[in-house]
Design an enzyme around this catalytic site. Structure first.
Site, PDB file in Angstrom:
ATOM      1  N   VAL A  18       0.739  -0.775   0.415  1.00  0.00           N
ATOM      2  CA  VAL A  18      -0.256   0.473   0.780  1.00  0.00           C
ATOM      3  C   VAL A  18       1.254   1.141  -0.198  1.00  0.00           C
ATOM      4  O   VAL A  18       0.770   1.933  -1.022  1.00  0.00           O
ATOM      5  CB  VAL A  18      -1.053  -0.173   1.093  1.00  0.00           C
ATOM      6  CG1 VAL A  18      -1.811   1.511   1.200  1.00  0.00           C
ATOM      7  CG2 VAL A  18      -1.592  -1.383   1.192  1.00  0.00           C
ATOM      8  N   GLY A 142     -10.934  -1.721   1.178  1.00  0.00           N
ATOM      9  CA  GLY A 142      -9.839  -1.327   0.246  1.00  0.00           C
ATOM     10  C   GLY A 142     -10.451   0.798  -0.029  1.00  0.00           C
ATOM     11  O   GLY A 142     -11.062   1.358   0.232  1.00  0.00           O
ATOM     12  N   ILE A 144     -13.391   0.976  -1.723  1.00  0.00           N
ATOM     13  CA  ILE A 144     -15.321   1.419  -1.527  1.00  0.00           C
ATOM     14  C   ILE A 144     -15.635   2.483  -0.354  1.00  0.00           C
ATOM     15  O   ILE A 144     -14.668   2.059   0.517  1.00  0.00           O
ATOM     16  CB  ILE A 144     -15.735  -0.442  -0.923  1.00  0.00           C
ATOM     17  CG1 ILE A 144     -15.310  -1.489  -2.444  1.00  0.00           C
ATOM     18  CG2 ILE A 144     -17.215   0.430  -1.411  1.00  0.00           C
ATOM     19  CD1 ILE A 144     -15.961  -2.295  -1.480  1.00  0.00           C
ATOM     20  N   GLY A 195      -2.067 -15.631  -4.715  1.00  0.00           N
ATOM     21  CA  GLY A 195      -2.154 -14.444  -4.291  1.00  0.00           C
ATOM     22  C   GLY A 195      -3.190 -13.715  -3.416  1.00  0.00           C
ATOM     23  O   GLY A 195      -3.192 -12.699  -2.105  1.00  0.00           O
ATOM     24  N   ASP A 209      -9.464 -10.541  10.612  1.00  0.00           N
ATOM     25  CA  ASP A 209      -9.523  -9.072   9.868  1.00  0.00           C
ATOM     26  C   ASP A 209     -11.079  -8.498   9.572  1.00  0.00           C
ATOM     27  O   ASP A 209     -11.061  -7.495   9.990  1.00  0.00           O
ATOM     28  CB  ASP A 209      -9.071  -9.881   8.581  1.00  0.00           C
ATOM     29  CG  ASP A 209      -9.018  -8.574   7.794  1.00  0.00           C
ATOM     30  OD1 ASP A 209      -8.320  -7.951   7.487  1.00  0.00           O
ATOM     31  OD2 ASP A 209     -10.066  -8.228   6.656  1.00  0.00           O
ATOM     32  N   LYS A 213     -13.120  -4.917  10.958  1.00  0.00           N
ATOM     33  CA  LYS A 213     -13.760  -4.714  10.306  1.00  0.00           C
ATOM     34  C   LYS A 213     -15.603  -4.306  10.646  1.00  0.00           C
ATOM     35  O   LYS A 213     -15.564  -2.581  10.579  1.00  0.00           O
ATOM     36  CB  LYS A 213     -13.990  -4.792   8.900  1.00  0.00           C
ATOM     37  CG  LYS A 213     -12.419  -4.869   8.431  1.00  0.00           C
ATOM     38  CD  LYS A 213     -12.163  -5.441   7.129  1.00  0.00           C
ATOM     39  CE  LYS A 213     -10.672  -5.592   6.553  1.00  0.00           C
ATOM     40  NZ  LYS A 213     -10.690  -6.167   5.293  1.00  0.00           N
ATOM     41  N   GLY A 310      -5.938  -5.002  -1.295  1.00  0.00           N
ATOM     42  CA  GLY A 310      -4.792  -4.699  -2.780  1.00  0.00           C
ATOM     43  C   GLY A 310      -4.332  -3.478  -2.559  1.00  0.00           C
ATOM     44  O   GLY A 310      -4.850  -1.962  -2.067  1.00  0.00           O
TER      45      GLY A 310
END
Length: 439
Positions: A18, A142, A144, A195, A209, A213, A310
């Site tokens: 990032v 990400g 959004i 990946g 994770d 969130k 990503g």
């Protein structure tokens, strides 16, 4: 942008997937960013662990430093971007940056979910009580835009429910299980090869994770402090190919959902796999994409969809926040801080209203259905549908309940397991996304 406008100085902490894309966008879009803000941005340093490590983008050697704290507390730095991740040293760096008067943009979901209150308090006290911005759109889903709509666009509405697919790794795995019939292990291996999953996928597949969130989403949606510790969490490692096939036969698909909702004025927040009807908008979210479905009293139903992870997508959200806090810095103002005025109770999972689909291997003889129905009724759970599959030794009942507390449903399943006519309770899956007139 006026001629001779003094540049706003930017420090970036971290230069991984990032951070490297943040640096690239800062350089490539410098003129546009400056025009949107009203003053140029000047990148003055990038903190890294190793100067000579290989990177996705070339960073001028003079900008690299291993002294993250020294960079975060430079007197001339106006804006600090934290993309290191984890709890420490990220927390200490953000607190120090705020104390020294910088505005902060972070993508650190784990830290915000564990100790967001401390960060907000530091932002309020910064600059001698004048306050500084703490923005974190990139921490959830990400690229959004979902946190700002909750915090700003829907500030005049009353959000009642947030239902989301917020982890791309688990969505890829479950999507592969649904479309190919693969088992969990096989689908995980493919995700790792492509990946989409880390070598150690625990944080993703066990729901940590998504739980972080979910805590952030619930805090913003319901104006209440919610931490990761408040979130009930189940991962997907126990989801079988048979579970996914059973959902398909019921016209449903299995997704790992982050769910935050109001129940009689209290908040419930949970992360777990669940069946949702294929007609539900979230059912069509494929592969590693994310989506968040928001329900509110005035606006109704809204859905936010896109790439949830990503380097480049997340960097896009970071830069969006950077533009906002830079504008505030230039104008001498700040954006909205923490809104926790509602201070609602956070319900334990046992008191949360939910719905189960239970697959029960039973003896194929008279009275079985009545006995199973009695077990549900004795625990205050109403049955919505029953389907029988197979005969003889292969006889199975699939029972879908109406809404009840999770404790009632759990007690029902335990009672079923103790019945002579029940050979096994082969699957228990929560059901979401359907209307329930008994709820």
């Amino acid at each position: 942008m006026s001629d001779g406008e003094k540049p706003l100085k930017v420090a970036v902490l971290g230069c991984g997937s990032v951070g490297s894309q943040v640096v690239r966008l800062l350089e490539e879009q410098a003129d546009d960013l400056g025009a949107r803000i009203g003053a140029p941005l000047e990148l003055v340093g990038v903190a890294v662990r190793r100067i000579d490590a290989p990177r996705e983008v070339e960073v001028p050697a003079g900008l690299l430093t291993t002294d993250a704290m020294g960079l975060a507390t430079r007197d001339d730095v106006d804006l600090v971007i934290e993309v290191i991740g984890g709890i420490e040293p990220a927390r200490s760096l953000i607190l120090a940056a705020l104390k020294h008067g910088a505005s902060v943009v972070t993508a650190n979901k784990a830290l915000l979910a564990e100790d967001g209150a401390t960060l907000y308090a530091a932002a309020d006290k910064a600059a001698g009580g004048e306050g500084r911005d703490l923005y974190y759109e990139a921490a959830v889903a990400g690229a959004i835009p979902i946190l700002r709509p909750l915090r700003e666009s829907l500030a005049g509405d009353r959000v009642t429910r947030v239902l989301g697919i917020v982890n791309g790794t688990t969505n890829f795995i479950l999507d592969k299980m649904d479309t190919s019939g693969a088992g969990f292990t096989e689908a995980l291996e493919e995700a790792q090869e492509l990946g989409y999953a880390e070598a150690d996928p625990t944080a993703d597949v066990e729901g940590f994770d998504a739980a972080a969130k979910a805590a952030i989403l619930a805090s913003l949606a319901f104006h209440t402090r919610v931490t990761a510790a408040d979130v009930y969490r189940e991962g997907i490692s126990d989801v079988t190919a048979a579970d996914v096939a059973s959902a398909r036969e019921m016209g449903s698909v299995v997704k790992l959902l982050a769910i935050a909702e109001l129940n009689d004025g209290a908040v419930s927040v949970r992360v777990h796999p669940a069946m949702i009807p294929r007609s539900h908008p979230l059912a069509s979210v494929r592969e590693a994409y994310n989506a968040v479905f928001v329900e509110s009293e005035a606006a109704g139903q809204l859905m936010f969809y896109g790439p949830g992870a990503g380097g480049s997508p997340t960097a896009s959200a970071v830069l969006g926040d950077l533009v906002t806090v830079a504008r505030h810095r230039l104008a001498g103002t700040r954006g909205a801080g923490e809104s926790s005025y509602a201070d609602r109770e956070v319900l334990p999972m046992g008191e949360t209203l939910t719905r189960y689909a239970v697959a029960i291997d039973v003896d194929d003889r008279a009275g079985v259905l009545a006995a199973v129905a009695t077990a549900f009724a004795e625990h205050g759970v109403s049955i919505k549908t029953v389907r029988q599959e197979g005969r003889g030794e292969d006889a199975q009942l699939v029972v879908v309940s109406h809404q009840a507390t999770d404790a009632q449903l759990d007690a029902t399943v335990e009672a079923l397991r103790g019945m002579d006519i029940v050979r096994a309770v082969s699957s228990v899956m929560r059901v979401e996304g359907e209307s329930d007139e008994h709820g």
